[in-house]
Write a protein that holds these residues in place. Structure first.
Motif, PDB file in Angstrom:
ATOM      1  N   UNK A 163       0.836  -1.210   0.000  1.00 51.23           N
ATOM      2  CA  UNK A 163       0.000   0.000   0.000  1.00 51.23           C
ATOM      3  C   UNK A 163       0.862   1.247   0.000  1.00 51.23           C
ATOM      4  N   UNK A 164       1.835   1.316   0.907  1.00 56.16           N
ATOM      5  CA  UNK A 164       2.649   2.531   1.024  1.00 56.16           C
ATOM      6  C   UNK A 164       3.478   2.753  -0.238  1.00 56.16           C
ATOM      7  N   UNK A 165       3.996   1.686  -0.815  1.00 57.79           N
ATOM      8  CA  UNK A 165       4.799   1.815  -2.036  1.00 57.79           C
ATOM      9  C   UNK A 165       3.958   2.324  -3.194  1.00 57.79           C
ATOM     10  N   UNK A 166       2.807   1.712  -3.421  1.00 59.03           N
ATOM     11  CA  UNK A 166       1.944   2.114  -4.535  1.00 59.03           C
ATOM     12  C   UNK A 166       1.468   3.543  -4.358  1.00 59.03           C
ATOM     13  N   UNK A 167       0.995   3.870  -3.163  1.00 57.17           N
ATOM     14  CA  UNK A 167       0.491   5.223  -2.917  1.00 57.17           C
ATOM     15  C   UNK A 167       1.597   6.263  -3.074  1.00 57.17           C
ATOM     16  N   UNK A 168       2.790   5.979  -2.568  1.00 59.60           N
ATOM     17  CA  UNK A 168       3.882   6.954  -2.615  1.00 59.60           C
ATOM     18  C   UNK A 168       4.399   7.154  -4.026  1.00 59.60           C
ATOM     19  N   UNK A 169       4.621   6.052  -4.758  1.00 61.51           N
ATOM     20  CA  UNK A 169       5.143   6.161  -6.124  1.00 61.51           C
ATOM     21  C   UNK A 169       4.165   6.927  -7.010  1.00 61.51           C
ATOM     22  N   UNK A 170       2.879   6.633  -6.898  1.00 61.39           N
ATOM     23  CA  UNK A 170       1.903   7.317  -7.761  1.00 61.39           C
ATOM     24  C   UNK A 170       1.664   8.753  -7.329  1.00 61.39           C
ATOM     25  N   UNK A 171       1.889   9.067  -6.068  1.00 60.30           N
ATOM     26  CA  UNK A 171       1.798  10.470  -5.638  1.00 60.30           C
ATOM     27  C   UNK A 171       2.924  11.299  -6.232  1.00 60.30           C
ATOM     28  N   UNK A 172       4.091  10.668  -6.394  1.00 57.15           N
ATOM     29  CA  UNK A 172       5.280  11.420  -6.789  1.00 57.15           C
ATOM     30  C   UNK A 172       5.621  11.331  -8.270  1.00 57.15           C
ATOM     31  N   UNK A 173       5.230  10.222  -8.934  1.00 55.58           N
ATOM     32  CA  UNK A 173       5.705   9.987 -10.295  1.00 55.58           C
ATOM     33  C   UNK A 173       4.578   9.612 -11.256  1.00 55.58           C
ATOM     34  N   UNK A 174       4.842   9.871 -12.507  1.00 55.64           N
ATOM     35  CA  UNK A 174       4.021   9.359 -13.600  1.00 55.64           C
ATOM     36  C   UNK A 174       4.789   8.240 -14.281  1.00 55.64           C
ATOM     37  N   UNK A 175       4.104   7.144 -14.569  1.00 50.38           N
ATOM     38  CA  UNK A 175       4.724   5.960 -15.181  1.00 50.38           C
ATOM     39  C   UNK A 175       4.050   5.719 -16.518  1.00 50.38           C
ATOM     40  N   UNK A 176       4.842   5.645 -17.568  1.00 49.45           N
ATOM     41  CA  UNK A 176       4.255   5.474 -18.897  1.00 49.45           C
ATOM     42  C   UNK A 176       5.100   4.520 -19.735  1.00 49.45           C
ATOM     43  N   UNK A 177       4.615   4.230 -20.938  1.00 50.59           N
ATOM     44  CA  UNK A 177       5.328   3.342 -21.844  1.00 50.59           C
ATOM     45  C   UNK A 177       6.661   3.959 -22.266  1.00 50.59           C
ATOM     46  N   UNK A 178       7.653   3.127 -22.536  1.00 50.81           N
ATOM     47  CA  UNK A 178       8.903   3.667 -23.094  1.00 50.81           C
ATOM     48  C   UNK A 178       8.645   4.173 -24.503  1.00 50.81           C
ATOM     49  N   UNK A 179       9.568   4.969 -25.012  1.00 52.70           N
ATOM     50  CA  UNK A 179       9.417   5.499 -26.369  1.00 52.70           C
ATOM     51  C   UNK A 179      10.583   5.040 -27.236  1.00 52.70           C
TER      52      UNK A 179
END
Length: 518
Positions: free
Chosen positions: A454-470
């Protein structure tokens, strides 16, 4: 000539052994038949057909072909029963726990590689109870104050690593989990890169999870092969076992001896499991035995977390690459509830969508798709079928978590399936009831794993955007969810594009990093 005669004698002995085993089962069957089964070879049965990759999906296909959610596999005289529904698993592992709470004695994994000390591998009995009791005394769900501060510390470090090296996110996932296990178990800090404890744990647990797959090594079906020397033709498993055992011993003993030396020299250490357990050691009882129990339990914390929880966190990153709409929905909830600050464990009740994501990550690509096998310790008649004593019983967790009647469109990553009117729907089964094992062998650290997720998912998504490589032209590249073989399933390495959501959140992470190193 000698070698040819030895091979022939070995072949005859093994054939007689297999025939004797099968004759024993028929004598004890009391007129009942074994569960449904596929066509089998005369001596080897299904031993050559048992899959060593995509095992859970193959087992699910066999259930469909046989029209039965319970079926039998003859592995050269070793009986195996596969269960494909949670109802069957609960009936055996919960309702008949006195019979089905033990573990198979894997010759390769336990005897040759030396993993018999791990609680999850131990047969049900006094040694297992000692270690589980010790774990629960110190890391019970009610003792949140012991592990939650360390979770927060390690997640803060994960955010800093993602900011400095976003492409290393798969490695960072290993370090955040290994860091929690090392700190919690031993009071040791993980190095930012290539920590020796984490690296050896990764290698050792990969070896044991590959060896634990039913059918991976023939010696598990024909125990007499354990006595074949390493130089004998076809005995390459002996050399692997020797090398892998060395990795295991380094992983288990090195951090334990480090903290033991600090205790002996009076060097102050951060609060940790080993130190707390030694503080309660009873000098009037067998001290060497107590020390071994402490060492084994601490090693179990490290080994279990280093693989299963790491796999789940890596799966979270993969899901975010593949399902951007889920990420947007999660970030909307985080922004609305937190107002721009980073989350804490205490925020969990106010973040139901994030909590639902934890459940869906556990379900979508379970870390142990075929579960850890159980062992029957006496003959049993179940639903009219004879299950012999010594049967390996495999819960097909994948089939349970991808049952379309329970989870519609099971291949889709959809946290909304657990929610109704903004709250959890009590009619939807919690994947944790399958992902963390069954009956008396349910994972003792499940509460820590879920809290960390829970803490990892909530913290990472609060701080970062994750998308496909280009690609070189700046166009997004599709990423397919692919996983490797082994009883613990890990995503095949993939790429993603990870960026901080704002300059302000990047400054917040830097401030956390500076306060952590102060």
């Amino acid at each position: 000539m000698f070698l040819s005669s030895s091979v022939g004698a070995l072949g005859v002995s093994l054939s007689l052994y297999i025939l004797f085993r099968k004759w024993q089962f028929r004598q004890r069957a009391q007129g009942c038949s074994l569960p449904p089964s596929r066509p089998a070879r005369f001596l080897l049965g299904h031993a050559l057909e048992i899959p060593t990759e995509n095992e859970a999906r193959v087992f699910q296909q066999w259930a469909e072909e046989l029209g039965s959610d319970i079926y039998y596999i003859d592995a050269a005289g070793t009986p195996i029963v596969v269960l494909n529904t949670i109802e069957l698993a609960n009936e055996l592992f919960e309702g008949r726990s006195a019979i089905y709470s033990s573990r198979p004695g894997s010759i390769m994994m336990n005897d040759l590689m030396g993993w018999d000390w791990v609680m999850s591998n131990m047969p049900y009995g006094q040694s297992w109870r000692e270690r589980r009791k010790l774990f629960q005394q110190h890391l019970h769900p009610s003792n949140r104050g012991i592990y939650e501060p360390y979770e927060q510390e390690q997640v803060n470090r994960l955010l800093a690593r993602l900011l400095d090296d976003p492409q290393g996110f798969l490695t960072h996932a290993r370090h955040v989990v290994g860091g929690l296990a090392l700190t919690l178990g031993y009071g040791l800090n993980v190095k930012a890169h290539n920590d020796p404890h984490v690296e050896v744990a990764t290698a050792a647990t990969k070896a044991v999870t590959d060896a634990a797959v039913p059918g991976a090594f023939f010696v598990d079906f024909i125990p007499a092969l354990r006595y074949v020397p390493e130089w004998f033709p076809g005995a390459g498993f002996q050399k692997k076992a020797r090398i892998w055992k060395g990795m295991m011993e380094e992983m288990r003993d090195r951090p334990f001896e480090d903290v033991e030396a600090k205790i002996a020299s009076g060097i102050p250490a951060r609060p940790n499991f080993v130190s707390a357990a030694f503080d309660k050691l009873d000098p009037s009882k067998d001290v060497p035995h107590q020390r071994q129990v402490i060492r084994d339990t601490a090693g179990m914390i490290f080994a279990a977390a280093s693989d299963t929880t790491t796999s789940v966190i890596q799966t979270f990153f993969l899901a975010m690459v593949c399902y951007p709409q889920v990420q947007r929905r999660a970030q909307e909830e985080l922004d609305r509830v937190l107002g721009g600050r980073l989350p804490e464990v205490k925020d969990e009740p106010d973040l139901p969508y994030i909590s639902a994501m934890v459940k869906e990550v556990l379900r979508w690509r379970p870390a142990t798709p075929i579960g850890i096998p159980h062992l029957s310790t006496s003959d049993d008649i179940f639903k009219g079928y004879f299950i012999p004593k010594g049967t390996i019983v495999i819960p097909n967790v994948w089939a349970m978590l991808h049952n379309p009647e329970v989870y519609p469109n099971p291949d889709e990553f959809n946290p909304d399936r657990y929610l109704k009117d903004g709250a959890f729907d009590p009619l939807v089964r919690d994947p944790g009831t399958m992902a963390f094992g069954f009956g008396r062998r349910t994972c003792a650290g499940a509460h820590i794993a879920e809290s960390m997720l829970f803490l990892t998912i909530a913290s990472v998504l609060s701080a970062f955007s994750i998308s496909k490589p280009v690609d070189e032209n700046g166009k997004p590249v599709d990423v397919k969810p692919e996983y490797n073989r082994g009883i613990i399933s890990r995503p095949v390495p993939f790429e993603s594009f990870i960026t901080p959501r704002s300059a302000e959140v990047a400054r917040t992470i830097r401030n956390l990093q500076e306060s952590d190193s102060a």
